[in-house]
Design a protein around this motif. Sequence first.
Motif, PDB file in Angstrom:
ATOM      1  N   LEU A 105      44.277   5.834  42.390  1.00 35.41           N
ATOM      2  CA  LEU A 105      44.859   6.308  41.192  1.00 35.41           C
ATOM      3  C   LEU A 105      45.725   7.471  41.386  1.00 35.41           C
ATOM      4  O   LEU A 105      46.791   7.687  40.446  1.00 35.41           O
ATOM      5  CB  LEU A 105      43.913   6.603  40.139  1.00 35.41           C
ATOM      6  CG  LEU A 105      44.134   6.690  38.629  1.00 35.41           C
ATOM      7  CD1 LEU A 105      44.964   5.398  38.216  1.00 35.41           C
ATOM      8  CD2 LEU A 105      43.345   7.218  37.754  1.00 35.41           C
ATOM      9  N   LYS A 107      48.107   7.826  43.384  1.00 32.56           N
ATOM     10  CA  LYS A 107      49.631   7.401  43.250  1.00 32.56           C
ATOM     11  C   LYS A 107      50.264   7.071  42.159  1.00 32.56           C
ATOM     12  O   LYS A 107      51.544   7.579  41.944  1.00 32.56           O
ATOM     13  CB  LYS A 107      49.660   6.212  44.318  1.00 32.56           C
ATOM     14  CG  LYS A 107      51.134   5.684  44.576  1.00 32.56           C
ATOM     15  CD  LYS A 107      51.145   4.195  45.386  1.00 32.56           C
ATOM     16  CE  LYS A 107      52.450   3.716  45.500  1.00 32.56           C
ATOM     17  NZ  LYS A 107      52.463   2.328  46.118  1.00 32.56           N
ATOM     18  N   THR A 108      49.610   6.511  41.238  1.00 29.74           N
ATOM     19  CA  THR A 108      49.938   6.279  39.795  1.00 29.74           C
ATOM     20  C   THR A 108      50.231   7.785  39.111  1.00 29.74           C
ATOM     21  O   THR A 108      51.147   7.992  38.264  1.00 29.74           O
ATOM     22  CB  THR A 108      48.963   5.482  39.066  1.00 29.74           C
ATOM     23  OG1 THR A 108      49.007   4.283  39.779  1.00 29.74           O
ATOM     24  CG2 THR A 108      49.529   5.337  37.519  1.00 29.74           C
ATOM     25  N   LYS A 112      53.586   8.809  37.355  1.00 33.64           N
ATOM     26  CA  LYS A 112      53.589   9.018  35.938  1.00 33.64           C
ATOM     27  C   LYS A 112      53.324  10.496  35.294  1.00 33.64           C
ATOM     28  O   LYS A 112      53.310  10.767  34.120  1.00 33.64           O
ATOM     29  CB  LYS A 112      52.620   8.087  35.487  1.00 33.64           C
ATOM     30  CG  LYS A 112      52.718   6.529  35.955  1.00 33.64           C
ATOM     31  CD  LYS A 112      54.156   5.982  35.429  1.00 33.64           C
ATOM     32  CE  LYS A 112      54.262   4.428  35.924  1.00 33.64           C
ATOM     33  NZ  LYS A 112      55.399   3.972  35.350  1.00 33.64           N
ATOM     34  N   SER A 318      48.163  -4.977  38.888  1.00 40.17           N
ATOM     35  CA  SER A 318      47.703  -3.768  39.071  1.00 40.17           C
ATOM     36  C   SER A 318      47.027  -2.996  38.028  1.00 40.17           C
ATOM     37  O   SER A 318      47.495  -2.828  36.855  1.00 40.17           O
ATOM     38  CB  SER A 318      48.689  -2.777  39.596  1.00 40.17           C
ATOM     39  OG  SER A 318      48.462  -1.407  39.667  1.00 40.17           O
ATOM     40  N   ASN A 320      45.913  -0.179  37.974  1.00 39.11           N
ATOM     41  CA  ASN A 320      46.248   1.092  37.747  1.00 39.11           C
ATOM     42  C   ASN A 320      47.734   1.130  36.781  1.00 39.11           C
ATOM     43  O   ASN A 320      47.687   2.205  35.800  1.00 39.11           O
ATOM     44  CB  ASN A 320      46.745   1.764  39.110  1.00 39.11           C
ATOM     45  CG  ASN A 320      45.462   2.366  39.600  1.00 39.11           C
ATOM     46  OD1 ASN A 320      44.388   2.291  39.266  1.00 39.11           O
ATOM     47  ND2 ASN A 320      45.799   2.419  41.078  1.00 39.11           N
ATOM     48  N   GLU A 321      48.451   0.294  37.127  1.00 41.64           N
ATOM     49  CA  GLU A 321      49.687   0.228  36.014  1.00 41.64           C
ATOM     50  C   GLU A 321      49.415  -0.171  34.707  1.00 41.64           C
ATOM     51  O   GLU A 321      49.939   0.473  33.788  1.00 41.64           O
ATOM     52  CB  GLU A 321      50.709  -0.811  36.814  1.00 41.64           C
ATOM     53  CG  GLU A 321      51.167  -0.233  38.383  1.00 41.64           C
ATOM     54  CD  GLU A 321      52.093   0.959  38.114  1.00 41.64           C
ATOM     55  OE1 GLU A 321      52.747   1.182  37.089  1.00 41.64           O
ATOM     56  OE2 GLU A 321      52.287   1.865  39.092  1.00 41.64           O
ATOM     57  N   TRP A 324      47.632   2.542  32.636  1.00 44.32           N
ATOM     58  CA  TRP A 324      48.467   3.767  32.176  1.00 44.32           C
ATOM     59  C   TRP A 324      49.289   3.274  31.405  1.00 44.32           C
ATOM     60  O   TRP A 324      49.775   3.922  30.373  1.00 44.32           O
ATOM     61  CB  TRP A 324      49.346   4.402  33.398  1.00 44.32           C
ATOM     62  CG  TRP A 324      50.123   5.328  33.220  1.00 44.32           C
ATOM     63  CD1 TRP A 324      51.535   5.433  33.088  1.00 44.32           C
ATOM     64  CD2 TRP A 324      49.861   6.774  32.382  1.00 44.32           C
ATOM     65  NE1 TRP A 324      52.046   6.932  32.102  1.00 44.32           N
ATOM     66  CE2 TRP A 324      50.965   7.320  32.038  1.00 44.32           C
ATOM     67  CE3 TRP A 324      48.546   7.253  32.026  1.00 44.32           C
ATOM     68  CZ2 TRP A 324      50.670   8.748  31.368  1.00 44.32           C
ATOM     69  CZ3 TRP A 324      48.597   8.477  31.349  1.00 44.32           C
ATOM     70  CH2 TRP A 324      49.630   9.319  31.103  1.00 44.32           C
ATOM     71  N   GLU A 325      50.008   1.823  31.300  1.00 43.68           N
ATOM     72  CA  GLU A 325      50.785   1.278  30.312  1.00 43.68           C
ATOM     73  C   GLU A 325      50.099   1.423  28.966  1.00 43.68           C
ATOM     74  O   GLU A 325      50.519   1.824  27.946  1.00 43.68           O
ATOM     75  CB  GLU A 325      51.214  -0.089  30.824  1.00 43.68           C
ATOM     76  CG  GLU A 325      51.956  -0.787  29.705  1.00 43.68           C
ATOM     77  CD  GLU A 325      52.243  -2.225  30.252  1.00 43.68           C
ATOM     78  OE1 GLU A 325      51.921  -2.993  29.602  1.00 43.68           O
ATOM     79  OE2 GLU A 325      53.190  -2.442  30.784  1.00 43.68           O
TER      80      GLU A 325
END
Length: 338
Positions: A105, A107-108, A112, A318, A320-321, A324-325
């Motif tokens: 996480l 990396k995200t 972001k 993902s 993670n993506e 967060w979205e």
Amino acid sequence: MHRSFGILESNTCRLCRFLLFIVVLGSTSELGRTEEAPTAPTDQSVIATPLTPGDHSRYLYSGAEKRSYILHVPPGYDPEKPTPVVLALHGAAMNGSMMVWFTNLNKTADAKGFLAVYPSGTGPGPLRTWNAGGLISRLKGKKTDDVAFIGHLLDELESIANVDRNRIYACGMSNGGMMSYRLASEMSDRIAAIAAVSGTMAMDLPEPPRAVPVLHFHGTSDGIVPYGSPINPTPPVFQLLGVEDTVAYWAKRNGCEEECQVDMLSREGDKRTVTRRTYPQKATAADVVLVVIDGGGHTWPGRQVPVAFLGRCARNISANELIWEFFEKHPLKQNVPR
């Protein structure tokens, strides 16, 4: 409609192998280390030292217990700007440092611009767990108050970082996902939204005073926390709702529309079919979303499976993506007084 959890030989063997894997990993790898606790600050000037990008291993006292967490600060962190926070809660028989590796996480967070926080539960060495609720009556009073710990952690975080109080989120894997549901139920004044991966809700949690947006990921072939009906272990230790009942509870609590919107996250030819069911809530946007991975196991979507017995993982999405979205769309709607 109760379903035994842990009595089927296949599930028991998988869990035993999982625990053995974690023990071996912890003794031979940096992934299993217990976080080093820095020296306690002795004055306010030390506490107020600006955070630098990277990982910071920290500890605090919650009641009489010394607790630890890892704070990841992204490269673009601006101490003058309120910054979102994502609590990432590990699964059973893990700790905060393992969760860093398990999810990637950071990396995200770097891309972001949020603070990623990896608290550790309680237990021996790296084999930590969360008191996520659902315990039978004689065990309830003997478990650590992890809700209080997370509250103390957030208090400390606000003293060392510029935290956006309207954008504090929690996500978790397995037992950490279960703990995320507990935070949504008991800390809805501070937790804006949650995301749970392969972890359902305990049956005995109180109804939250606020509608909390929920995102849930689950594989239909999860052998550790089965997708199906309510989970009641034998001998009885704790009780959990199944995936569909967990989602139905929150959709009803949040006042979501009964008809869900369905879209496919996977594409034709993908190994794993991934379906997203969204139950919209128009008044306060407290949507409830279920992401179903057909044939998926006890895994974090988008990450390599560390051991085969956890089952198959959807590498075509993902977590993670998507998490967060979802979080970006769901801040607290009002300022949180302190």
